[in-house]
Design a protein around this motif. Structure first.
Motif, PDB file in Angstrom:
ATOM      1  N   VAL A 184       0.858  -1.192   0.000  1.00 47.64           N
ATOM      2  CA  VAL A 184       0.000   0.000   0.000  1.00 47.64           C
ATOM      3  C   VAL A 184       0.890   1.237   0.000  1.00 47.64           C
ATOM      4  N   ASP A 185       0.588   2.162  -0.888  1.00 47.66           N
ATOM      5  CA  ASP A 185       1.403   3.363  -1.018  1.00 47.66           C
ATOM      6  C   ASP A 185       1.455   4.134   0.300  1.00 47.66           C
ATOM      7  N   LYS A 186       2.636   4.655   0.610  1.00 47.82           N
ATOM      8  CA  LYS A 186       2.822   5.394   1.856  1.00 47.82           C
ATOM      9  C   LYS A 186       1.935   6.631   1.913  1.00 47.82           C
ATOM     10  N   GLY A 187       1.594   7.160   0.746  1.00 46.91           N
ATOM     11  CA  GLY A 187       0.736   8.342   0.714  1.00 46.91           C
ATOM     12  C   GLY A 187      -0.640   8.093   1.295  1.00 46.91           C
ATOM     13  N   GLN A 188      -1.115   6.850   1.251  1.00 47.50           N
ATOM     14  CA  GLN A 188      -2.408   6.531   1.842  1.00 47.50           C
ATOM     15  C   GLN A 188      -2.376   6.752   3.355  1.00 47.50           C
ATOM     16  N   ASP A 189      -1.302   6.319   3.982  1.00 50.34           N
ATOM     17  CA  ASP A 189      -1.141   6.515   5.420  1.00 50.34           C
ATOM     18  C   ASP A 189      -1.014   7.993   5.762  1.00 50.34           C
ATOM     19  N   GLU A 190      -0.268   8.720   4.942  1.00 49.73           N
ATOM     20  CA  GLU A 190      -0.092  10.150   5.189  1.00 49.73           C
ATOM     21  C   GLU A 190      -1.402  10.909   5.002  1.00 49.73           C
ATOM     22  N   ALA A 191      -2.174  10.527   3.992  1.00 50.16           N
ATOM     23  CA  ALA A 191      -3.457  11.187   3.763  1.00 50.16           C
ATOM     24  C   ALA A 191      -4.421  10.935   4.918  1.00 50.16           C
ATOM     25  N   ALA A 192      -4.435   9.698   5.434  1.00 54.42           N
ATOM     26  CA  ALA A 192      -5.302   9.391   6.572  1.00 54.42           C
ATOM     27  C   ALA A 192      -4.888  10.186   7.802  1.00 54.42           C
ATOM     28  N   LEU A 195      -6.082  13.670   7.564  1.00 57.69           N
ATOM     29  CA  LEU A 195      -7.521  13.778   7.830  1.00 57.69           C
ATOM     30  C   LEU A 195      -7.849  13.611   9.311  1.00 57.69           C
ATOM     31  N   GLY A 196      -6.853  13.356  10.142  1.00 59.41           N
ATOM     32  CA  GLY A 196      -7.072  13.235  11.579  1.00 59.41           C
ATOM     33  C   GLY A 196      -7.400  11.838  12.042  1.00 59.41           C
ATOM     34  N   LEU A 197      -7.191  10.813  11.197  1.00 57.58           N
ATOM     35  CA  LEU A 197      -7.479   9.441  11.605  1.00 57.58           C
ATOM     36  C   LEU A 197      -6.332   8.906  12.457  1.00 57.58           C
ATOM     37  N   GLY A 198      -6.693   8.164  13.495  1.00 61.99           N
ATOM     38  CA  GLY A 198      -5.686   7.543  14.339  1.00 61.99           C
ATOM     39  C   GLY A 198      -5.113   6.307  13.684  1.00 61.99           C
ATOM     40  N   TRP A 199      -4.154   5.653  14.403  1.00 65.01           N
ATOM     41  CA  TRP A 199      -3.494   4.479  13.836  1.00 65.01           C
ATOM     42  C   TRP A 199      -4.494   3.356  13.578  1.00 65.01           C
ATOM     43  N   TRP A 200      -5.402   3.102  14.525  1.00 64.27           N
ATOM     44  CA  TRP A 200      -6.340   1.992  14.383  1.00 64.27           C
ATOM     45  C   TRP A 200      -7.270   2.207  13.193  1.00 64.27           C
ATOM     46  N   HIS A 201      -7.853   3.418  13.083  1.00 66.61           N
ATOM     47  CA  HIS A 201      -8.758   3.681  11.970  1.00 66.61           C
ATOM     48  C   HIS A 201      -8.009   3.711  10.637  1.00 66.61           C
ATOM     49  N   THR A 202      -6.781   4.214  10.644  1.00 71.25           N
ATOM     50  CA  THR A 202      -5.989   4.215   9.412  1.00 71.25           C
ATOM     51  C   THR A 202      -5.717   2.792   8.949  1.00 71.25           C
ATOM     52  N   MET A 203      -5.372   1.930   9.887  1.00 69.39           N
ATOM     53  CA  MET A 203      -5.042   0.556   9.531  1.00 69.39           C
ATOM     54  C   MET A 203      -6.273  -0.225   9.086  1.00 69.39           C
ATOM     55  N   THR A 204      -7.394  -0.083   9.811  1.00 65.18           N
ATOM     56  CA  THR A 204      -8.575  -0.900   9.527  1.00 65.18           C
ATOM     57  C   THR A 204      -9.418  -0.368   8.377  1.00 65.18           C
ATOM     58  N   ARG A 205      -9.390   0.944   8.134  1.00 64.29           N
ATOM     59  CA  ARG A 205     -10.269   1.531   7.121  1.00 64.29           C
ATOM     60  C   ARG A 205      -9.544   1.960   5.847  1.00 64.29           C
ATOM     61  N   VAL A 206      -8.236   2.118   5.923  1.00 64.23           N
ATOM     62  CA  VAL A 206      -7.501   2.607   4.756  1.00 64.23           C
ATOM     63  C   VAL A 206      -6.476   1.587   4.266  1.00 64.23           C
ATOM     64  N   VAL A 207      -5.588   1.164   5.151  1.00 64.62           N
ATOM     65  CA  VAL A 207      -4.462   0.338   4.721  1.00 64.62           C
ATOM     66  C   VAL A 207      -4.875  -1.119   4.494  1.00 64.62           C
ATOM     67  N   LEU A 208      -5.478  -1.746   5.510  1.00 66.60           N
ATOM     68  CA  LEU A 208      -5.818  -3.171   5.391  1.00 66.60           C
ATOM     69  C   LEU A 208      -6.775  -3.485   4.243  1.00 66.60           C
ATOM     70  N   PRO A 209      -7.856  -2.695   4.013  1.00 65.76           N
ATOM     71  CA  PRO A 209      -8.714  -3.018   2.868  1.00 65.76           C
ATOM     72  C   PRO A 209      -7.973  -3.041   1.539  1.00 65.76           C
ATOM     73  N   GLN A 210      -6.970  -2.175   1.382  1.00 64.36           N
ATOM     74  CA  GLN A 210      -6.190  -2.188   0.149  1.00 64.36           C
ATOM     75  C   GLN A 210      -5.160  -3.310   0.151  1.00 64.36           C
ATOM     76  N   ALA A 211      -4.637  -3.626   1.320  1.00 67.06           N
ATOM     77  CA  ALA A 211      -3.639  -4.691   1.406  1.00 67.06           C
ATOM     78  C   ALA A 211      -4.258  -6.078   1.215  1.00 67.06           C
ATOM     79  N   MET A 212      -5.559  -6.212   1.458  1.00 62.75           N
ATOM     80  CA  MET A 212      -6.204  -7.523   1.349  1.00 62.75           C
ATOM     81  C   MET A 212      -6.078  -8.105  -0.049  1.00 62.75           C
ATOM     82  N   ARG A 213      -6.030  -7.243  -1.053  1.00 58.85           N
ATOM     83  CA  ARG A 213      -5.891  -7.726  -2.433  1.00 58.85           C
ATOM     84  C   ARG A 213      -4.582  -8.488  -2.612  1.00 58.85           C
ATOM     85  N   VAL A 214      -3.560  -8.101  -1.868  1.00 60.45           N
ATOM     86  CA  VAL A 214      -2.267  -8.783  -1.935  1.00 60.45           C
ATOM     87  C   VAL A 214      -2.198  -9.942  -0.951  1.00 60.45           C
ATOM     88  N   ILE A 215      -2.915  -9.826   0.168  1.00 60.79           N
ATOM     89  CA  ILE A 215      -2.820 -10.835   1.235  1.00 60.79           C
ATOM     90  C   ILE A 215      -3.651 -12.072   0.927  1.00 60.79           C
TER      91      ILE A 215
END
Length: 339
Positions: A184-192, A195-215
């Motif tokens: 997952v592109d690092k920019g996704q984490d930076e954008a989250a 937007l004020g999202l914490g680590w948990w919401h960033t991981m569960t709502r932004v990073v993991l849904p995109q990473a699932m395609r690879v996992i």
């Protein structure tokens, strides 16, 4: 004969349709025929000329209650081990990506040990745990134990088999999850974060849904591999799963080959079901990836675009050198915009 502009445009004959000739591949046909013949010879030989297969014995035991019960234990071993392995694998993957060097080293050492030793050796070791640690004592350190539990009573062979399989598989799942997170592109984490999202919401709502395609694809392969790896839990020893149960029956009937075929049939059936489930999971998480329209069309018609600075209801028109009019500015001037 010379054609002059006064004669009008040149009329060309209507081109004949192209007759496409399909490229022939005779060697492909020959290879396919040879494969079919070889498969047919093998099937006929196995069905007629090899009494050791004893297909009647296969039909007798394929739905035997002991075999069906063993299938249940095999599925339980697979499901329980994979659930623990996925949870522990995610934790290890996060530890590998942690900025804390101690946490990273602990995760790396875990992966080094469990990926560097054979799973059969690990299962054998787990089977010896009740002999190594005869009891588990709970209490205040350097004082008498408050509670003492015999290891054999606390940990059955089934539990030890699940623990051994799960801990080994977690090492591989950790690398699969880590690869998905890094994809997952690092920019996704930076954008989250912006937007004020914490680590948990960033991981569960932004990073993991995109990473699932690879996992998902390698995880599906690991589930299928785990199903087959359960045949090694005889090292614990746990003897109620599919392979060991069929082997025990063969030891009584003196028919090892038919019982191996019975076990193989059920492994193939369960694996096929898992492959279908993996296909639909991959299809679900791959939505919107790699899909492009066949034809790209402009959002508005070209003729409806006016030129800045021109007024009136009519579209701007330009006169070319040959007297024709066009909405595109002529290219006679510097930079292509002069009149």
């Amino acid at each position: 004969m010379t054609h002059s502009p006064a004669d009008g445009p040149v009329q060309h004959a209507e081109p004949a349709p192209i007759e496409a000739i399909k490229l022939r591949h005779p060697w492909r046909t020959v290879f396919a025929v040879v494969l079919i013949v070889l498969v047919g010879i093998f099937v006929y030989d196995a069905a007629v000329n090899r009494p050791v297969y004893n297909w009647a014995e296969v039909g007798t035991y394929v739905f035997d209650t002991r075999i069906v019960s063993a299938i249940g234990y095999t599925l339980q071993l697979t499901v329980y081990s994979m659930i623990i392995a996925i949870v522990l694998g995610v934790a290890l993957a996060v530890m590998r990506l942690s900025p804390n060097p101690v946490v990273r080293v602990v995760a790396w050492v875990y992966l080094w040990i469990f990926r560097g030793t054979p799973v059969y050796v690990q299962l054998t070791f787990w089977g010896l745990v009740p002999a190594i640690y005869k009891s588990i004592e709970l209490g205040i350190p350097f004082t008498d134990a408050v509670v003492t539990i015999a290891t054999k009573e606390l940990l059955s062979f089934f539990t030890l088999a699940v623990i051994g399989l799960a801990l080994n598989e977690a090492a591989y799942m950790a690398e699969i999850v880590r690869a998905g997170l890094l994809a997952v592109d690092k920019g996704q984490d930076e954008a989250a974060t912006a937007l004020g999202l914490g680590w948990w919401h960033t991981m569960t709502r932004v990073v993991l849904p995109q990473a699932m395609r690879v996992i998902i694809p390698p995880t599906g392969n690991e589930v299928i591999s785990m199903l087959k790896t359960t045949s090694l839990v005889t090292a614990v020893p746990f003897t109620l799963e599919l392979y060991t149960r069929s082997r025990d029956i063969a030891a009584v009937t003196y028919q090892p080959v038919p019982m191996l075929i019975v076990a193989s049939i059920w492994y193939l059936v369960i694996t096929s079901v898992l492959m279908v489930g993996q296909y639909y999971l991959e299809k679900h998480f791959a939505k919107g990836v790699g899909q492009r329209p066949d034809i790209q069309r402009p959002s508005v018609a070209t003729a409806s675009i006016t030129v800045v600075g021109e007024t009136g209801s009519e579209h701007a028109k330009y006169t070319e050198a040959d007297g024709r009019t066009s909405i595109v500015p002529p290219h006679s001037g510097t930079g292509g915009g002069g009149r």
